[in-house]
Write a protein that holds these residues in place. Sequence first.
Motif, PDB file in Angstrom:
ATOM      1  N   PRO A 103      -6.412   8.379   6.935  1.00  0.00           N
ATOM      2  CA  PRO A 103      -5.254   7.616   7.429  1.00  0.00           C
ATOM      3  C   PRO A 103      -5.625   6.136   7.532  1.00  0.00           C
ATOM      4  CG  PRO A 103      -5.502   9.627   8.672  1.00  0.00           C
ATOM      5  CD  PRO A 103      -6.731   9.528   7.799  1.00  0.00           C
ATOM      6  N   HIS A 104      -4.611   5.283   7.417  1.00  0.00           N
ATOM      7  CA  HIS A 104      -4.878   3.850   7.217  1.00  0.00           C
ATOM      8  C   HIS A 104      -4.026   3.014   8.155  1.00  0.00           C
ATOM      9  CE1 HIS A 104      -4.666   0.075   4.671  1.00  0.00           C
ATOM     10  NE2 HIS A 104      -5.947   0.361   4.569  1.00  0.00           N
TER      11      HIS A 104
ATOM     12  N   GLN B 194       4.572   0.319   1.540  1.00  0.00           N
ATOM     13  CA  GLN B 194       4.324  -0.541   2.697  1.00  0.00           C
ATOM     14  C   GLN B 194       3.965  -1.952   2.220  1.00  0.00           C
ATOM     15  OE1 GLN B 194       2.702   3.685   4.015  1.00  0.00           O
ATOM     16  NE2 GLN B 194       1.154   2.131   3.614  1.00  0.00           N
TER      17      GLN B 194
ATOM     18  N   THR C  66      -4.798   6.296   1.496  1.00  0.00           N
ATOM     19  CA  THR C  66      -3.941   5.145   1.182  1.00  0.00           C
ATOM     20  C   THR C  66      -4.541   4.335   0.039  1.00  0.00           C
ATOM     21  OG1 THR C  66      -2.982   4.978   3.388  1.00  0.00           O
ATOM     22  CG2 THR C  66      -3.029   2.948   2.107  1.00  0.00           C
TER      23      THR C  66
ATOM     24  N   HIS D 232      -1.637  14.613   7.808  1.00  0.00           N
ATOM     25  CA  HIS D 232      -3.071  14.825   7.598  1.00  0.00           C
ATOM     26  C   HIS D 232      -3.507  16.140   8.245  1.00  0.00           C
ATOM     27  CE1 HIS D 232      -7.244  13.869   6.818  1.00  0.00           C
ATOM     28  NE2 HIS D 232      -7.515  14.222   8.060  1.00  0.00           N
TER      29      HIS D 232
ATOM     30  N   THR E 203      -4.627  12.862   4.166  1.00  0.00           N
ATOM     31  CA  THR E 203      -3.941  11.573   3.995  1.00  0.00           C
ATOM     32  C   THR E 203      -4.907  10.517   3.477  1.00  0.00           C
ATOM     33  OG1 THR E 203      -2.332  12.070   5.722  1.00  0.00           O
ATOM     34  CG2 THR E 203      -2.759   9.741   5.298  1.00  0.00           C
TER      35      THR E 203
ATOM     36  N   THR F 298      -0.187  12.094   1.208  1.00  0.00           N
ATOM     37  CA  THR F 298      -0.937  13.238   1.732  1.00  0.00           C
ATOM     38  C   THR F 298      -0.929  14.343   0.685  1.00  0.00           C
ATOM     39  OG1 THR F 298      -0.177  12.680   3.962  1.00  0.00           O
ATOM     40  CG2 THR F 298      -1.190  14.846   3.672  1.00  0.00           C
TER      41      THR F 298
ATOM     42  N   THR G  94       0.760   5.250   1.118  1.00  0.00           N
ATOM     43  CA  THR G  94       0.064   6.323   1.824  1.00  0.00           C
ATOM     44  C   THR G  94       0.572   7.651   1.273  1.00  0.00           C
ATOM     45  OG1 THR G  94      -0.269   4.966   3.779  1.00  0.00           O
ATOM     46  CG2 THR G  94      -0.285   7.346   4.131  1.00  0.00           C
TER      47      THR G  94
ATOM     48  N   GLN H  35       1.629   9.711   9.343  1.00  0.00           N
ATOM     49  CA  GLN H  35       0.506   9.957   8.420  1.00  0.00           C
ATOM     50  C   GLN H  35      -0.549  10.850   9.069  1.00  0.00           C
ATOM     51  OE1 GLN H  35      -2.031   6.654   7.491  1.00  0.00           O
ATOM     52  NE2 GLN H  35      -1.985   5.765   9.536  1.00  0.00           N
TER      53      GLN H  35
ATOM     54  N   GLU I 282      -4.415   0.680  -1.664  1.00  0.00           N
ATOM     55  CA  GLU I 282      -3.998  -0.715  -1.441  1.00  0.00           C
ATOM     56  C   GLU I 282      -3.808  -1.396  -2.800  1.00  0.00           C
ATOM     57  OE1 GLU I 282      -6.792  -2.920   0.932  1.00  0.00           O
ATOM     58  OE2 GLU I 282      -6.914  -1.361   2.447  1.00  0.00           O
TER      59      GLU I 282
ATOM     60  N   SER J  71       0.859  -1.195   0.000  1.00  0.00           N
ATOM     61  CA  SER J  71       0.000   0.000   0.000  1.00  0.00           C
ATOM     62  C   SER J  71       0.883   1.229   0.000  1.00  0.00           C
ATOM     63  CB  SER J  71      -0.937  -0.016   1.216  1.00  0.00           C
ATOM     64  OG  SER J  71      -0.199  -0.044   2.413  1.00  0.00           O
TER      65      SER J  71
ATOM     66  N   GLY K  57      -0.391   2.519   7.643  1.00  0.00           N
ATOM     67  CA  GLY K  57       0.488   3.692   7.788  1.00  0.00           C
ATOM     68  C   GLY K  57       0.863   3.975   9.237  1.00  0.00           C
TER      69      GLY K  57
END
Length: 388
Positions: A285-286, A223, A265, A304, A263, A210, A208, A300, A267, A206, A289
Amino acid sequence: MKKHWYKKWRKCKMNFNKLSFGSTIGIIGGGQLGKMMAQSAQKMGYKVIVLDPSSDCPCRYVAHEFIEANYDDERALHLLGESSDVITYEFENISAEQLKTLTEKYNIPQGYQAIQLLQDRLTEKQTLEQAGTQIVPYTSIKHKDDLSKATNTLGYPFIVKTRFGGYDGKGQILVKSEEDIKEAEKLVSNQECVAEQFLNIKKEVSLTVTIGNHQQITYFPLQENEHRNQILFKTIVPARCNQIENAKREVEKIIKTVHFIGTFTVEFFIDCNDQLYVNEIAPRPHNSGHYSIEACDYSQFDTHILAVTGQTLPDKIETLKPAVMMNLLGKDLDLLEDEFAAHPEWHVHIYGKSERKPNRKMGHMTILTNRIDDTEKDMLKRFEGRDQ
Ligand code: ADP
Ligand code: MG
């Protein structure tokens, strides 16, 4: 999908006012993501008001003010708007219609379009196709009769997912053969779904990202993720593959199509031929992250908050050390809790949810390490005893 949707997006705010430190940020949703957002916000001197239906949600105890209300409570949302200088959200299952109304009255630089398109797996896939990204073959399932269409066009195995509201694999049925069709029919009889080919995945990754004021873009490192029972099990950074440039190219296509601030993400799946597919986008955000809190110079959540308050983003995120992030579900806490005291290097985060359930995300831990493979092995051993 209708083309004119995109015209509207151009009207979205690309440039917006910088909020002075000390201003108030309203967050819709007070789970762990809201909590970690609030912690970043407070570090920068912002006040935080959170709206959540649960009186003991994780964010409550780190927010300055708390509004206990359902996410679709009109009066409460307006109260949040009146009390905040900017509104953001921690999850995508809020009403896009209501968010649109709020956008007309309050400062919501993220807008409502990303939520509108991405909270529905069907429009999400259509958006990704429109953007020109590579996605897994899929078909829309409105009635149970459409399942035979899926069998013909996708072949076994395929996976049926509800269009709305799914997370951590909830609302998904893997159809391996005709035997599983009955189960899938049950899911489809309650709500519209999509079916997608079940891919033989070599790796999941993934990215991430911003996006800030004036369309400033900041990327986090790629990631590498492992899911177990469709719930994120671990994340390793940097990902052990050379797909970062391909992933960035896919993200660039997406951000030309969808208006993002803050932010988010993307996948991805990587198949056995090293082909990269976009799986889904989380416009917030995820979980993958979370390592950035300790492993990067900005988390992250930091970026954000910088983005939605109109501050300048760092051009580049520095990874201070490679990291392994392990999620801590209820069953993992049962297994490992007694060991925390002996391992200060684990950087344990406990979200503060009152009820512990075996598959509920109760926390996570991040280990900074120059020996990723060894740390990974050590973790796998320690998490043994939980199902694969
Ligand atoms: P969620 O919204 O619950 O995260 P995802 O669509 O990302 O739903 O599915 C969760 C996980 O299930 C994925 O990360 C992946 O491990 C597995 N999965 C989902 N779709 C597929 C697919 N088409 N092929 C193979 N594995 C899949
Ligand atoms: Mg997912």
